[in-house]
Write a protein that holds these residues in place. Structure first.
Motif, PDB file in Angstrom:
ATOM      1  N   THR A 407     -75.384  25.793  46.469  1.00 17.87           N
ATOM      2  CA  THR A 407     -73.802  25.512  45.899  1.00 17.87           C
ATOM      3  C   THR A 407     -72.965  25.000  46.951  1.00 17.87           C
ATOM      4  O   THR A 407     -72.488  24.046  46.850  1.00 17.87           O
ATOM      5  N   LEU A 408     -73.106  25.828  48.052  1.00 14.95           N
ATOM      6  CA  LEU A 408     -72.310  25.352  49.269  1.00 14.95           C
ATOM      7  C   LEU A 408     -72.911  23.872  49.796  1.00 14.95           C
ATOM      8  O   LEU A 408     -71.878  23.144  50.234  1.00 14.95           O
ATOM      9  N   TYR A 409     -74.288  23.818  49.951  1.00 16.79           N
ATOM     10  CA  TYR A 409     -74.702  22.394  50.150  1.00 16.79           C
ATOM     11  C   TYR A 409     -74.267  21.471  49.492  1.00 16.79           C
ATOM     12  O   TYR A 409     -73.550  20.453  50.041  1.00 16.79           O
ATOM     13  N   ALA A 410     -74.180  21.559  48.139  1.00 18.35           N
ATOM     14  CA  ALA A 410     -73.680  20.382  47.132  1.00 18.35           C
ATOM     15  C   ALA A 410     -72.172  20.151  47.439  1.00 18.35           C
ATOM     16  O   ALA A 410     -71.810  18.954  47.424  1.00 18.35           O
ATOM     17  N   ILE A 411     -71.409  21.372  47.646  1.00 21.79           N
ATOM     18  CA  ILE A 411     -69.919  20.982  47.981  1.00 21.79           C
ATOM     19  C   ILE A 411     -69.949  20.384  49.261  1.00 21.79           C
ATOM     20  O   ILE A 411     -69.119  19.369  49.123  1.00 21.79           O
ATOM     21  N   PHE A 412     -70.525  20.770  50.147  1.00 20.51           N
ATOM     22  CA  PHE A 412     -70.319  20.397  51.506  1.00 20.51           C
ATOM     23  C   PHE A 412     -70.606  18.471  51.431  1.00 20.51           C
ATOM     24  O   PHE A 412     -69.959  17.795  52.200  1.00 20.51           O
ATOM     25  N   MET A 413     -71.710  18.207  50.739  1.00 21.54           N
ATOM     26  CA  MET A 413     -72.162  17.088  50.491  1.00 21.54           C
ATOM     27  C   MET A 413     -71.157  16.175  50.021  1.00 21.54           C
ATOM     28  O   MET A 413     -70.956  14.841  50.138  1.00 21.54           O
ATOM     29  N   ILE A 414     -70.727  16.700  48.804  1.00 22.71           N
ATOM     30  CA  ILE A 414     -69.653  15.721  48.264  1.00 22.71           C
ATOM     31  C   ILE A 414     -68.401  15.576  49.105  1.00 22.71           C
ATOM     32  O   ILE A 414     -67.789  14.494  48.997  1.00 22.71           O
ATOM     33  N   MET A 415     -68.110  16.682  49.780  1.00 23.72           N
ATOM     34  CA  MET A 415     -66.684  16.587  50.799  1.00 23.72           C
ATOM     35  C   MET A 415     -67.053  15.495  51.724  1.00 23.72           C
ATOM     36  O   MET A 415     -66.209  14.633  52.392  1.00 23.72           O
ATOM     37  N   ALA A 416     -68.286  15.480  52.398  1.00 23.49           N
ATOM     38  CA  ALA A 416     -68.799  14.716  53.685  1.00 23.49           C
ATOM     39  C   ALA A 416     -68.769  13.172  52.957  1.00 23.49           C
ATOM     40  O   ALA A 416     -68.491  12.435  53.834  1.00 23.49           O
ATOM     41  N   GLY A 417     -69.328  12.979  51.822  1.00 18.34           N
ATOM     42  CA  GLY A 417     -69.192  11.829  51.266  1.00 18.34           C
ATOM     43  C   GLY A 417     -67.949  11.228  51.124  1.00 18.34           C
ATOM     44  O   GLY A 417     -67.690   9.749  51.634  1.00 18.34           O
ATOM     45  N   GLY A 418     -66.974  11.573  51.066  1.00 18.56           N
ATOM     46  CA  GLY A 418     -65.641  11.106  51.087  1.00 18.56           C
ATOM     47  C   GLY A 418     -64.877  11.365  49.653  1.00 18.56           C
ATOM     48  O   GLY A 418     -65.473  11.136  48.807  1.00 18.56           O
ATOM     49  N   LEU A 419     -63.676  11.216  49.811  1.00 23.32           N
ATOM     50  CA  LEU A 419     -62.651  11.235  48.553  1.00 23.32           C
ATOM     51  C   LEU A 419     -63.017   9.957  47.606  1.00 23.32           C
ATOM     52  O   LEU A 419     -62.806  10.002  46.418  1.00 23.32           O
TER      53      LEU A 419
END
Length: 477
Positions: A407-419
């Motif tokens: 779960t944390l990984y998926a959240i991190f990846m969405i944030m890292a990808g950019g708004l």
């Protein structure tokens, strides 16, 4: 499959679906993509993060397959079970749209590969390139209409064939590997501070997601599994095998070329790397392997996307028409809409300046949504203790860790990808909600609960922000 729904896929065939779905366009683009972003150290950090996160997701798919055998349509059913109908719909549409975008990426890369010999194809997004891609798309479409089972067998054969050039690439580069050259590339530049490496790693994040998309392949087709335990085994073993290939294809080129040379290679960059080592035949060899690989991956993803839309109809999340099957047991209506959307995306690539990069990153952004929801459902299940009454506490604790990290990984990846990618995703999800509304009214059911209205409102606002960003040039396609 056959119309009588035989459960006839063994673990080898299901692992082939996982590997076939994951090994496609992405692996052939890794040397230049990573070379433009980072050096070997940053690449190792990126693969450690991505490998750990995706392995946790693979473990979540594994234990959910055993604990919830009645949820046999894969990725979106977990979101629906855990968080309601509209969230389940978003997971299904996110997965389906991401798959269609991924299929578009495959076509762009094939034509970019041929563009080295046929200038009219350019970078894969010219009018001649789109025309030829369209011809291939609809040829495969009518082949699949003849029967999903036959297409799955072809996929297994193609999966075996496309791994051969990748293994050949790895063996040749291992022999040619120069330790001094690798060491000179190691930090990816003169700066060796943590902030510099962090910035490098961030630029690779959506790429690592893209190359791992397909890990859920066995889960989507779980209703056809001969033994339910084979679903989890195929997911984890397929993932580990592909992870090894990805890491080697990324790191070995740093031992034969300098990073600026890697960054400047034309896609598919694996062809350029091998050509630098063995000559022109290396580029031709990899290019042929890429075409076989990408066509096989496209076949696998077409099956996955059509199956996802069909299953969403079975679960009453999209209109009934998508559950229609032809005489061969193929979800034909879902297949027509799937390839129709791919055709639309292909036409749109003509107007995109960086078609391959855009479709790659959008595919990752869309697919992260259902991945996050699956991991969150796994976490909800372990925290509630549902289905763990007869298991030792240690097992529940271990699976809680898997789900929490996923779960944390998926959240991190969405944030890292950019708004900007979140807003672009909303542009696709907001109008797609009309399918959900129609499906609910078709069954005379309440369309939204109060939380679902709020969620849709947030998506609509995100879509408006995305449209404004595109119109004002803040986000450039």
């Amino acid at each position: 499959m056959t119309p009588n729904r035989e459960r006839n896929l063994n673990r080898t065939t299901m692992m082939g679906m996982v590997v076939g779905s994951m090994v496609g366009a992405g692996i052939f683009s890794l040397p230049a993509t990573f070379g433009a972003a980072t050096g070997p150290f940053g690449a190792l950090v990126a693969w450690t993060i991505a490998g750990t996160g995706m392995l946790m997701l693979a473990f979540v798919f594994q234990f959910l397959a055993m604990r919830k055998p009645d949820l046999d349509a894969g990725i979106f059913t977990y979101a629906r079970e855990g968080f309601g109908n509209y969230v389940g719909f978003l997971a299904a549409i996110g997965f389906w749209t991401g798959g269609c975008l991924g299929s578009t990426t495959y076509f762009v890369l094939i034509k970019s590969t041929l563009g080295a010999a046929i200038p009219a194809f350019g970078q894969g997004n010219t009018i001649p390139a789109v025309a030829v891609s369209s011809l291939v798309l609809w040829t495969i479409h009518f082949m699949i209409l003849r029967g999903v089972k036959e297409a799955a067998v072809i996929n297994r054969l193609v999966t075996l064939a496309k791994v051969i050039p990748i293994l050949t690439f790895i063996i040749i580069l291992t022999v040619a590997f120069q330790k001094d050259l690798f060491a000179a590339n190691f930090w990816g530049g003169e700066q060796r501070d943590l902030g510099h490496v962090t910035a490098q790693v961030r630029r690779t994040m959506l790429v690592t997601v893209f190359v791992f998309i397909g890990v859920e392949g066995a889960s989507v087709f779980s209703r056809y599994a001969r033994n339910r335990s084979d679903v989890g085994w195929a997911t984890v073993m397929g993932f580990l095998g592909v992870l090894c290939l990805m890491v080697l294809v990324t790191l070995l080129p740093y031992g034969v070329m300098m990073r600026p040379e890697l960054a400047g290679l034309r896609q598919p960059s694996m062809a350029g790397v091998l050509a630098a080592v063995v000559g022109t035949w290396g580029a031709v060899f990899i290019s042929v392997g890429l075409i076989v690989s990408v066509l096989g991956a496209y076949l696998a993803w077409t099956l996955l996307c059509a199956e996802a839309l069909y299953s969403a109809s079975r679960y009453e999340l999209v209109p009934r028409v998508f559950s229609h099957e032809n005489k061969n047991g193929v979800p034909s209506t879902a297949l027509w809409l799937t390839n129709g959307l791919v055709q639309t995306f292909l036409v749109l690539t003509i107007f995109a300046e960086y078609a391959f990069e855009l479709t790659l990153e959008m595919t990752s952004a869309m697919t992260l949504i259902p991945y996050l929801l699956v991991a969150a459902y796994g976490l909800k299940l372990t925290l509630s203790g549902e289905s763990y009454s007869h298991d030792p506490p240690r097992l529940r604790q271990r699976e809680t860790v898997f789900a929490a990290i996923g779960t944390l990984y998926a959240i991190f990846m969405i944030m890292a990808g950019g708004l900007e990618y979140v807003m672009l995703a909303c542009i696709l999800l907001a109008p797609a909600t009309l399918l959900f509304v129609y499906a609910r009214r078709e069954r005379y059911e309440t369309t939204f609960t109060v939380p679902e209205v709020l969620l849709f409102g947030a998506i609509a606002l995100g879509a408006l922000a995305g449209i404004y960003s595109l119109a004002t040039g803040t986000t450039v396609l």
